[in-house]
Design a protein around this motif. Structure first.
Motif, PDB file in Angstrom:
ATOM      1  N   HIS A  54     -11.220  29.891  42.101  1.00  0.00           N
ATOM      2  CA  HIS A  54     -11.187  30.256  43.520  1.00  0.00           C
ATOM      3  C   HIS A  54     -10.239  29.339  44.279  1.00  0.00           C
ATOM      4  O   HIS A  54      -9.783  28.320  43.758  1.00  0.00           O
ATOM      5  CB  HIS A  54     -12.583  30.175  44.133  1.00  0.00           C
ATOM      6  N   SER A  55      -9.960  29.714  45.536  1.00  0.00           N
ATOM      7  CA  SER A  55      -9.102  28.908  46.401  1.00  0.00           C
ATOM      8  C   SER A  55      -9.748  28.735  47.765  1.00  0.00           C
ATOM      9  O   SER A  55     -10.461  29.626  48.247  1.00  0.00           O
ATOM     10  CB  SER A  55      -7.729  29.570  46.583  1.00  0.00           C
ATOM     11  N   GLU A  56      -9.468  27.579  48.372  1.00  0.00           N
ATOM     12  CA  GLU A  56      -9.930  27.284  49.737  1.00  0.00           C
ATOM     13  C   GLU A  56      -8.733  27.226  50.661  1.00  0.00           C
ATOM     14  O   GLU A  56      -7.702  26.648  50.304  1.00  0.00           O
ATOM     15  CB  GLU A  56     -10.675  25.941  49.745  1.00  0.00           C
ATOM     16  N   TYR A  57      -8.831  27.869  51.826  1.00  0.00           N
ATOM     17  CA  TYR A  57      -7.780  27.805  52.837  1.00  0.00           C
ATOM     18  C   TYR A  57      -8.322  27.099  54.064  1.00  0.00           C
ATOM     19  O   TYR A  57      -9.246  27.580  54.719  1.00  0.00           O
ATOM     20  CB  TYR A  57      -7.284  29.200  53.216  1.00  0.00           C
ATOM     21  N   GLY A  58      -7.774  25.955  54.330  1.00  0.00           N
ATOM     22  CA  GLY A  58      -8.156  25.187  55.503  1.00  0.00           C
ATOM     23  C   GLY A  58      -7.035  24.214  55.808  1.00  0.00           C
ATOM     24  O   GLY A  58      -6.088  24.072  55.042  1.00  0.00           O
ATOM     25  N   MET A  59      -7.123  23.550  56.943  1.00  0.00           N
ATOM     26  CA  MET A  59      -6.110  22.568  57.308  1.00  0.00           C
ATOM     27  C   MET A  59      -6.658  21.635  58.379  1.00  0.00           C
ATOM     28  O   MET A  59      -7.699  21.912  59.002  1.00  0.00           O
ATOM     29  CB  MET A  59      -4.818  23.244  57.764  1.00  0.00           C
ATOM     30  N   THR A  60      -5.928  20.552  58.592  1.00  0.00           N
ATOM     31  CA  THR A  60      -6.333  19.533  59.559  1.00  0.00           C
ATOM     32  C   THR A  60      -6.622  20.139  60.918  1.00  0.00           C
ATOM     33  O   THR A  60      -7.575  19.746  61.596  1.00  0.00           O
ATOM     34  CB  THR A  60      -5.210  18.480  59.692  1.00  0.00           C
ATOM     35  N   GLU A  61      -5.813  21.103  61.331  1.00  0.00           N
ATOM     36  CA  GLU A  61      -5.903  21.645  62.685  1.00  0.00           C
ATOM     37  C   GLU A  61      -6.989  22.699  62.840  1.00  0.00           C
ATOM     38  O   GLU A  61      -7.172  23.222  63.946  1.00  0.00           O
ATOM     39  CB  GLU A  61      -4.547  22.247  63.080  1.00  0.00           C
ATOM     40  N   LEU A  62      -7.702  23.018  61.776  1.00  0.00           N
ATOM     41  CA  LEU A  62      -8.737  24.054  61.824  1.00  0.00           C
ATOM     42  C   LEU A  62     -10.118  23.459  61.588  1.00  0.00           C
ATOM     43  O   LEU A  62     -10.272  22.510  60.830  1.00  0.00           O
ATOM     44  CB  LEU A  62      -8.477  25.128  60.770  1.00  0.00           C
ATOM     45  N   MET A  63     -11.109  24.079  62.201  1.00  0.00           N
ATOM     46  CA  MET A  63     -12.507  23.711  61.951  1.00  0.00           C
ATOM     47  C   MET A  63     -13.160  24.641  60.944  1.00  0.00           C
ATOM     48  O   MET A  63     -14.268  24.382  60.477  1.00  0.00           O
ATOM     49  CB  MET A  63     -13.305  23.754  63.262  1.00  0.00           C
ATOM     50  N   SER A  64     -12.481  25.737  60.606  1.00  0.00           N
ATOM     51  CA  SER A  64     -13.046  26.746  59.708  1.00  0.00           C
ATOM     52  C   SER A  64     -12.220  26.867  58.443  1.00  0.00           C
ATOM     53  O   SER A  64     -11.081  26.399  58.376  1.00  0.00           O
ATOM     54  CB  SER A  64     -13.114  28.109  60.412  1.00  0.00           C
ATOM     55  N   GLN A  65     -12.803  27.538  57.455  1.00  0.00           N
ATOM     56  CA  GLN A  65     -12.156  27.770  56.178  1.00  0.00           C
ATOM     57  C   GLN A  65     -12.289  29.250  55.797  1.00  0.00           C
ATOM     58  O   GLN A  65     -13.198  29.933  56.257  1.00  0.00           O
ATOM     59  CB  GLN A  65     -12.779  26.926  55.054  1.00  0.00           C
ATOM     60  N   ALA A  66     -11.363  29.685  54.947  1.00  0.00           N
ATOM     61  CA  ALA A  66     -11.502  30.973  54.275  1.00  0.00           C
ATOM     62  C   ALA A  66     -11.369  30.710  52.780  1.00  0.00           C
ATOM     63  O   ALA A  66     -10.770  29.713  52.363  1.00  0.00           O
ATOM     64  CB  ALA A  66     -10.437  31.963  54.738  1.00  0.00           C
ATOM     65  N   TYR A  67     -11.956  31.590  51.980  1.00  0.00           N
ATOM     66  CA  TYR A  67     -11.946  31.397  50.535  1.00  0.00           C
ATOM     67  C   TYR A  67     -11.443  32.655  49.837  1.00  0.00           C
ATOM     68  O   TYR A  67     -11.684  33.782  50.304  1.00  0.00           O
ATOM     69  CB  TYR A  67     -13.346  31.062  50.027  1.00  0.00           C
ATOM     70  N   ALA A  68     -10.730  32.433  48.741  1.00  0.00           N
ATOM     71  CA  ALA A  68     -10.362  33.519  47.829  1.00  0.00           C
ATOM     72  C   ALA A  68     -11.329  33.458  46.653  1.00  0.00           C
ATOM     73  O   ALA A  68     -11.331  32.476  45.907  1.00  0.00           O
ATOM     74  CB  ALA A  68      -8.923  33.356  47.348  1.00  0.00           C
ATOM     75  N   THR A  69     -12.149  34.477  46.495  1.00  0.00           N
ATOM     76  CA  THR A  69     -13.265  34.396  45.553  1.00  0.00           C
ATOM     77  C   THR A  69     -13.101  35.230  44.298  1.00  0.00           C
ATOM     78  O   THR A  69     -13.766  34.957  43.294  1.00  0.00           O
ATOM     79  CB  THR A  69     -14.565  34.828  46.248  1.00  0.00           C
ATOM     80  N   ASP A  70     -12.250  36.247  44.324  1.00  0.00           N
ATOM     81  CA  ASP A  70     -12.135  37.100  43.141  1.00  0.00           C
ATOM     82  C   ASP A  70     -10.687  37.427  42.797  1.00  0.00           C
ATOM     83  O   ASP A  70     -10.426  38.223  41.906  1.00  0.00           O
ATOM     84  CB  ASP A  70     -12.930  38.398  43.325  1.00  0.00           C
ATOM     85  N   SER A  71      -9.754  36.832  43.511  1.00  0.00           N
ATOM     86  CA  SER A  71      -8.330  37.049  43.262  1.00  0.00           C
ATOM     87  C   SER A  71      -7.579  35.979  44.036  1.00  0.00           C
ATOM     88  O   SER A  71      -8.165  35.002  44.478  1.00  0.00           O
ATOM     89  CB  SER A  71      -7.906  38.453  43.722  1.00  0.00           C
ATOM     90  N   ILE A  72      -6.284  36.168  44.230  1.00  0.00           N
ATOM     91  CA  ILE A  72      -5.509  35.224  45.036  1.00  0.00           C
ATOM     92  C   ILE A  72      -5.558  35.587  46.518  1.00  0.00           C
ATOM     93  O   ILE A  72      -4.929  34.909  47.333  1.00  0.00           O
ATOM     94  CB  ILE A  72      -4.047  35.163  44.570  1.00  0.00           C
ATOM     95  N   LEU A  73      -6.317  36.631  46.867  1.00  0.00           N
ATOM     96  CA  LEU A  73      -6.408  37.063  48.259  1.00  0.00           C
ATOM     97  C   LEU A  73      -7.563  36.355  48.967  1.00  0.00           C
ATOM     98  O   LEU A  73      -8.702  36.369  48.493  1.00  0.00           O
ATOM     99  CB  LEU A  73      -6.604  38.575  48.345  1.00  0.00           C
ATOM    100  N   PHE A  74      -7.247  35.746  50.099  1.00  0.00           N
ATOM    101  CA  PHE A  74      -8.276  35.119  50.920  1.00  0.00           C
ATOM    102  C   PHE A  74      -8.957  36.192  51.768  1.00  0.00           C
ATOM    103  O   PHE A  74      -8.303  37.096  52.301  1.00  0.00           O
ATOM    104  CB  PHE A  74      -7.668  34.055  51.836  1.00  0.00           C
ATOM    105  N   ARG A  75     -10.276  36.059  51.888  1.00  0.00           N
ATOM    106  CA  ARG A  75     -11.046  37.008  52.689  1.00  0.00           C
ATOM    107  C   ARG A  75     -11.373  36.370  54.037  1.00  0.00           C
ATOM    108  O   ARG A  75     -11.835  35.231  54.096  1.00  0.00           O
ATOM    109  CB  ARG A  75     -12.345  37.376  51.963  1.00  0.00           C
ATOM    110  N   PRO A  76     -11.151  37.084  55.129  1.00  0.00           N
ATOM    111  CA  PRO A  76     -11.456  36.523  56.442  1.00  0.00           C
ATOM    112  C   PRO A  76     -12.958  36.497  56.690  1.00  0.00           C
ATOM    113  O   PRO A  76     -13.748  37.070  55.933  1.00  0.00           O
ATOM    114  CB  PRO A  76     -10.762  37.493  57.398  1.00  0.00           C
ATOM    115  N   ASN A  77     -13.357  35.832  57.723  1.00  0.00           N
ATOM    116  CA  ASN A  77     -14.721  35.889  58.224  1.00  0.00           C
ATOM    117  C   ASN A  77     -14.639  36.005  59.733  1.00  0.00           C
ATOM    118  O   ASN A  77     -13.542  35.938  60.314  1.00  0.00           O
ATOM    119  CB  ASN A  77     -15.509  34.647  57.771  1.00  0.00           C
TER     120      ASN A  77
END
Length: 341
Positions: free
Chosen positions: A242-265
């Motif tokens: 899996h992959s985690e998408y986050g950064m210093t400037e964000l308080m939230s994260q998105a994750y890619a759980t079944d492919s290279i595509l990140f899913r929003p929330n």
């Protein structure tokens, strides 16, 4: 700060706390409220909007909300309201002049948000053993990712959880122990460190969850996300990459759980803008500039134009392609020049 500010902030916080992470319709309405609040009380964001000749009266739909270039976090204290930060998140960088800083009013707000979003994608945090292979992050102060993982380790019910810098022998032993005892285990790691470790310690651990956070630049030759996931899958003997998408400037994260595509929330959603015209939306399926709406960024700015390129798909999922080059970044940030004085 006046009582009107505090009452508006508390009302928005209540909405955030009650927002179901699957409720995109309610999130859309909340975006407009957040925009008006931050336009009024965030001078950096307000001045940027004014440079675009955009006022709250002209923004009637969430799609019309402007995104602040992320470089503002390098040159300004991007704050909504006036407060003393309880924590300052800092990006990686060689000198203080090219680092971004995110001033956090309430660290617990960030921590609670990370737990909520993890549990949007996966099981409860407490159920997992978290092993973290994050050199670079551990070696500097102010990493938001380290703050998140520290909390996950703290509330995990498994005593095996912990950080590993370069002590690969110990990490291998801990992974073997977790596998032997059938403990649900997540190995959080920066990409180059995961590859370094797995090259020396190949495993066959089908139930292991690998959570890669990016981070190849300057360490190993660049490879695509698909190539990275394939290599990690082979070396660890696991299909749970899996992959985690986050950064210093964000308080939230998105994750890619079944492919290279990140899913929003509902808290973190993405749009893409045209690389040659960063104020214009890009079409689905075409590479553009990633623009993030992070509703949890109540005390900074919820609407950020990043320096990542990516592709947005009709279902809201997105793929990260890479970084803008220097000339593209310059073009995207020209409108910040007027508010740097």
């Amino acid at each position: 700060m006046d009582t009107s500010f505090e009452s508006q902030r508390n009302l928005l916080l209540d909405h955030l706390k009650n927002l179901n992470t699957n409720d995109f319709q309610s999130a859309d309405a909340l975006k407009l409220q957040m925009f008006r609040f931050q336009y009024k009380y965030n001078s950096i964001y307000q001045n940027y909007c004014k440079s675009l000749r955009i006022s709250p009266d002209l923004v009637q739909e969430s799609r019309d909300i402007p995104f602040l270039p992320i470089t503002a976090f390098k040159y300004h204290d991007v704050k909504t309201g006036c407060f003393e930060a309880t924590m300052v998140f800092g990006s990686s960088g060689t000198t203080g002049t090219n680092r971004s800083f995110h001033f956090v009013r309430d660290l617990q707000h960030y921590i609670d948000n990370t737990v909520q979003l993890w549990q949007h994608y996966f099981d409860s945090v407490e159920q997992y053993c978290f092993l973290a292979l994050l050199p670079g992050y551990l070696e500097r102060e102010g990493s938001s990712l380290i703050s998140m993982i520290t909390h996950f380790i703290k509330i995990s019910k498994h005593k095996q959880s912990g950080f590993y810098l370069r002590n690969h022998d110990d990490l291998f032993e801990k992974l073997s122990e977790c596998q032997q005892n059938e403990i649900p285990t997540v190995l959080f790691g920066v990409s180059h460190a995961l590859l370094d470790f797995s090259e020396k310690y190949p495993l066959s651990y089908p139930d292991l969850m690998i959570m890669e956070t990016g981070g190849m630049k300057g360490h190993l030759p660049e490879i695509t996300k698909s190539e990275l996931h394939t290599l990690l899958s082979v070396r660890f003997g696991s299909k749970h990459i899996h992959s985690e998408y986050g950064m210093t400037e964000l308080m939230s994260q998105a994750y890619a759980t079944d492919s290279i595509l990140f899913r929003p929330n509902a808290l973190l959603q993405v749009k893409t803008h045209q690389i040659n015209d960063p104020l214009t939306e890009e079409k689905h399926g075409k590479t553009g500039i990633i623009c993030v709406t992070d509703l949890a960024n109540i005390d900074s700015c919820s609407f950020i134009q990043t320096e990542d390129t990516g592709i947005l798909y009709p279902d809201g999922s997105f793929e990260i392609m890479g970084r803008l080059d220097a000339s593209d970044i310059r073009g995207c940030n020209l409108l910040l020049e007027d508010i740097r004085s």
